[in-house]
Design a protein around this motif. Sequence first.
Motif, PDB file in Angstrom:
ATOM      1  N   ILE A   1       5.107   6.766  -2.489  1.00 20.03           N
ATOM      2  CA  ILE A   1       5.935   5.986  -1.560  1.00 20.03           C
ATOM      3  C   ILE A   1       5.138   4.756  -1.151  1.00 20.03           C
ATOM      4  O   ILE A   1       4.068   4.874  -0.547  1.00 20.03           O
ATOM      5  CB  ILE A   1       6.332   6.819  -0.332  1.00 20.03           C
ATOM      6  N   MET A   2       5.643   3.584  -1.519  1.00 16.75           N
ATOM      7  CA  MET A   2       4.948   2.320  -1.254  1.00 16.75           C
ATOM      8  C   MET A   2       5.589   1.590  -0.083  1.00 16.75           C
ATOM      9  O   MET A   2       6.820   1.539   0.027  1.00 16.75           O
ATOM     10  CB  MET A   2       5.015   1.422  -2.492  1.00 16.75           C
ATOM     11  N   ARG A   3       4.737   1.003   0.758  1.00 17.45           N
ATOM     12  CA  ARG A   3       5.240   0.091   1.790  1.00 17.45           C
ATOM     13  C   ARG A   3       4.746  -1.313   1.448  1.00 17.45           C
ATOM     14  O   ARG A   3       3.536  -1.559   1.393  1.00 17.45           O
ATOM     15  CB  ARG A   3       4.756   0.496   3.169  1.00 17.45           C
ATOM     16  N   LEU A   4       5.697  -2.205   1.189  1.00 13.12           N
ATOM     17  CA  LEU A   4       5.352  -3.545   0.751  1.00 13.12           C
ATOM     18  C   LEU A   4       4.973  -4.423   1.932  1.00 13.12           C
ATOM     19  O   LEU A   4       5.188  -4.067   3.103  1.00 13.12           O
ATOM     20  CB  LEU A   4       6.511  -4.168  -0.024  1.00 13.12           C
ATOM     21  N   THR A   5       4.428  -5.577   1.624  1.00 15.42           N
ATOM     22  CA  THR A   5       3.953  -6.462   2.689  1.00 15.42           C
ATOM     23  C   THR A   5       5.089  -6.947   3.579  1.00 15.42           C
ATOM     24  O   THR A   5       4.868  -7.289   4.731  1.00 15.42           O
ATOM     25  CB  THR A   5       3.230  -7.676   2.069  1.00 15.42           C
ATOM     26  N   ASP A   6       6.338  -6.986   3.046  1.00 15.52           N
ATOM     27  CA  ASP A   6       7.470  -7.415   3.877  1.00 15.52           C
ATOM     28  C   ASP A   6       8.119  -6.265   4.638  1.00 15.52           C
ATOM     29  O   ASP A   6       9.149  -6.443   5.293  1.00 15.52           O
ATOM     30  CB  ASP A   6       8.520  -8.139   3.031  1.00 15.52           C
ATOM     31  N   GLY A   7       7.544  -5.064   4.549  1.00 16.92           N
ATOM     32  CA  GLY A   7       8.086  -3.911   5.258  1.00 16.92           C
ATOM     33  C   GLY A   7       9.007  -3.033   4.434  1.00 16.92           C
ATOM     34  O   GLY A   7       9.363  -1.929   4.866  1.00 16.92           O
ATOM     35  N   THR A   8       9.408  -3.485   3.243  1.00 15.94           N
ATOM     36  CA  THR A   8      10.262  -2.665   2.378  1.00 15.94           C
ATOM     37  C   THR A   8       9.504  -1.417   1.938  1.00 15.94           C
ATOM     38  O   THR A   8       8.315  -1.484   1.598  1.00 15.94           O
ATOM     39  CB  THR A   8      10.698  -3.458   1.132  1.00 15.94           C
ATOM     40  N   VAL A   9      10.191  -0.300   1.921  1.00 16.82           N
ATOM     41  CA  VAL A   9       9.606   0.959   1.447  1.00 16.82           C
ATOM     42  C   VAL A   9      10.259   1.309   0.116  1.00 16.82           C
ATOM     43  O   VAL A   9      11.487   1.279  -0.010  1.00 16.82           O
ATOM     44  CB  VAL A   9       9.822   2.088   2.472  1.00 16.82           C
TER      45      VAL A   9
ATOM     46  N   ARG B   1       0.860  -1.183   0.000  1.00 17.71           N
ATOM     47  CA  ARG B   1       0.000   0.000   0.000  1.00 17.71           C
ATOM     48  C   ARG B   1       0.894   1.231   0.000  1.00 17.71           C
ATOM     49  O   ARG B   1       1.938   1.260   0.674  1.00 17.71           O
ATOM     50  CB  ARG B   1      -0.896   0.035   1.246  1.00 17.71           C
ATOM     51  N   ASN B   2       0.482   2.262  -0.734  1.00 14.86           N
ATOM     52  CA  ASN B   2       1.234   3.511  -0.629  1.00 14.86           C
ATOM     53  C   ASN B   2       0.828   4.246   0.642  1.00 14.86           C
ATOM     54  O   ASN B   2      -0.180   3.893   1.296  1.00 14.86           O
ATOM     55  CB  ASN B   2       1.073   4.369  -1.891  1.00 14.86           C
ATOM     56  N   LEU B   3       1.595   5.252   1.004  1.00 13.94           N
ATOM     57  CA  LEU B   3       1.361   5.916   2.288  1.00 13.94           C
ATOM     58  C   LEU B   3      -0.002   6.594   2.339  1.00 13.94           C
ATOM     59  O   LEU B   3      -0.630   6.665   3.401  1.00 13.94           O
ATOM     60  CB  LEU B   3       2.468   6.933   2.560  1.00 13.94           C
ATOM     61  N   SER B   4      -0.472   7.080   1.214  1.00  7.23           N
ATOM     62  CA  SER B   4      -1.803   7.687   1.179  1.00  7.23           C
ATOM     63  C   SER B   4      -2.866   6.644   1.491  1.00  7.23           C
ATOM     64  O   SER B   4      -3.815   6.897   2.254  1.00  7.23           O
ATOM     65  CB  SER B   4      -2.051   8.312  -0.197  1.00  7.23           C
ATOM     66  N   GLN B   5      -2.702   5.438   0.918  1.00 12.55           N
ATOM     67  CA  GLN B   5      -3.650   4.361   1.203  1.00 12.55           C
ATOM     68  C   GLN B   5      -3.561   3.904   2.654  1.00 12.55           C
ATOM     69  O   GLN B   5      -4.578   3.585   3.279  1.00 12.55           O
ATOM     70  CB  GLN B   5      -3.374   3.192   0.253  1.00 12.55           C
ATOM     71  N   LEU B   6      -2.334   3.869   3.195  1.00 15.19           N
ATOM     72  CA  LEU B   6      -2.185   3.492   4.604  1.00 15.19           C
ATOM     73  C   LEU B   6      -2.916   4.459   5.520  1.00 15.19           C
ATOM     74  O   LEU B   6      -3.564   4.057   6.501  1.00 15.19           O
ATOM     75  CB  LEU B   6      -0.710   3.429   4.979  1.00 15.19           C
ATOM     76  N   LEU B   7      -2.850   5.754   5.201  1.00 12.69           N
ATOM     77  CA  LEU B   7      -3.587   6.740   5.997  1.00 12.69           C
ATOM     78  C   LEU B   7      -5.086   6.535   5.856  1.00 12.69           C
ATOM     79  O   LEU B   7      -5.839   6.629   6.833  1.00 12.69           O
ATOM     80  CB  LEU B   7      -3.190   8.157   5.582  1.00 12.69           C
TER      81      LEU B   7
END
Length: 745
Positions: free
Chosen positions: A148-156, A100-106
């Motif tokens: 800015i994407m945060r992947l399921t394994d925590g990689t940004v 998810r990108n940071l906008s989606q995480l918010l």
Amino acid sequence: MADTRLIQGRYRLLDLIGRGGMGEVWRARDESLGRHVAVKCLKPLGPQQSDASFGRVLRERFRREARVAASLQHRGITVVHDFGEDDGVLYLVMELLEGRNLSQLLDDNRKDPLAVPDIVEITEQVAHALAYTHDQGIVHRDLKPANIMRLTDGTVKICDFGIARLGHDIGFTAKLTGTNIAMGTPHYMSPEQIGGEHVDHRSDLYSLGCVLYEIATGAPPFDLADAWAVLVGHRDTAPQPPRTHRPELPEFLERIVLDLLAKTPEERPYDARELARRIVIARDGAVTRPEGIASGRPEQPPSGEPRLPSWTRGMTTGHKATGAVDLRATPPDTSAGLTGEWISRVDGRRTPQAGLPQAPERPTPPPELLAVLASRHNAGLSLGRLGRWDEAGEVHRAVAAEREHALGPDHADTLASRYEVGFTLSRTGRAADALREYERVAEGRERTLGADHADTLAARQEIAYVLGQLGRHFEAHQVYTAVLTARERSPRLGPDHPDTLRCRHNLAYNLSRLGRLEDSYRMARDVAAARARVLGAAHPDTLVTQYEVAYALGQLGRWSEALQAYREVAEARRQALGPDHVDTLAARYEVGISLGRLGRSAEALTLYRDLVDDRTRLHGPEHPETLRARHGLGVNLGRLGRWEEALDEARAVCGIRERVLGADHPDTLVSRREVAVGLGWLNRWADALAEYRKVAAARERVLGAAHPDALASRNDEAHCLEQLGRGAEAAELYRKVAALRQQRR
């Protein structure tokens, strides 16, 4: 596009997964390799698509930016696999990211801010990715939560490198009504982007500050509905400290965010690597899970154990390096927190570098690396040809560092890159830095090629050029003379070789700066004749020297001849380059100077009015050259006795220059002096005195009290005092000026 469309017979579009201002993003299958990828399809050209030349430029820029994006190899950057054009649609093929990108995480978090440990980890990973890209001379320009994407394994991962510049070039980005500001995403734009000023890596740091502010507080720093109000906020308003919205935030995080949001680039962290260091130091020395904040993550390990990024789960660290030397990691995406033994391969043997008495033999770099570096070197040259010197310099610095690492400091390719670094520095006003770079290149080339090799002489000639930029004209003269002697005696070069003639031209220019005006005129005249014979009378280099001949004639007071020479250059440039070329306009400006010096101010006035109109049409009303033409117009109004108009023009130009260039800029001070002159001619001597004193104080502050311009300003002040009947003060000031002039001798 239909779900089953096949791009280039290879990429089958499956599902639309995103849409934005630049186009659409599809999940697709690479039929050749049997893997899933993301395909970004850019919008068609729009209203300009019927212009074939525009289309060619667009495609070339797309290829250039796509190659840049594809050259980035870092775990924190989205990988670009391929690019091309299909049925008029430009496309990029990228790795398909699961996350998810940071906008989606918010949004997932109902706009509530993210947990502090998550913010710290995201910041650290983004900082390392930006440090890598900035080292390559690449600035993102549109950093925002959606990129800015945060992947399921925590990689940004950062997405869309090169897309922001491409959008600006193509014209896809919207513009604010009534302004000339290209809009990316206004909530994350730096003040220098908003002002249309030079943008470098520190603009990305500001945008990152905006992103961190939002994920830490739930809203961007200037969360306003009106886009213009947002831009004004970025430019003029200090952001509310994040802890006013969320008191439990650690102080170190608030300090970092506010430092990133500094209005001027100089006040921000120096680079992304410094930001990463600050994060690591603060994280390891602070509790990142404040009481009462549920992070959903395991507690920080004891201080003796390094906290590793989430993407390292399942990995093990190697032995810690024991050497004290700070070695540059390769590949450049090695993350802080993972330490290991630095190993090179020499003749198939594993040889630890730390603690060796001498460096091992340099391994032969792979041809693929050399090809990539050569391509990036050429990209830097292309940026220079476009006049984008700052960006060109960033590219050449990065290539020079990698070539030195791979090939050695004295390799011809390394020295070629360093030469280009010096060239970009000299063209951006950093003459002292350029001098150091050129000296390094000249020493390396002399060691490997010899003192009289053409490449060595080229570096020494540039040394002379920057010495002239630094006002060290006598030293420049000595270097030019030595280089010219070597060029003329060389069987490969000789007296009529273009490089030899360029050296003679520069020597003529430098002679005029030494006050040797007759020598300068004679040499420039001879070089102009030689260039006309070798290159042609209308060649740009010939006309540059003819221009120098005209300048020397003016310096000698031979204004009628200077006028004729400038007119010939202006006409030749008009025919060869066109009426709107900057060199043609420059020659027309000098024609106006010559007319004014000959007392033909009415003709000069007409010329300057036309020139102001042309400059405004081509460059805008606040461009320095437009203002220079307006200044000439005002001077000639005064010469015609139209002092009220002249004063109004001088004040208008001075006001714009002060706002655009700064109060102490030489052009601003020239305009302020012209205001004082007008006031004096209108017998408003008290007002004139105030203006003359401002000019004198600024010149003393910037140039020093004994500088000729500062002394001339104090003379102006003394003359003004005389006109006001304050003879004793005037006499004392004249004595001070005379003493300072005596000291200079």
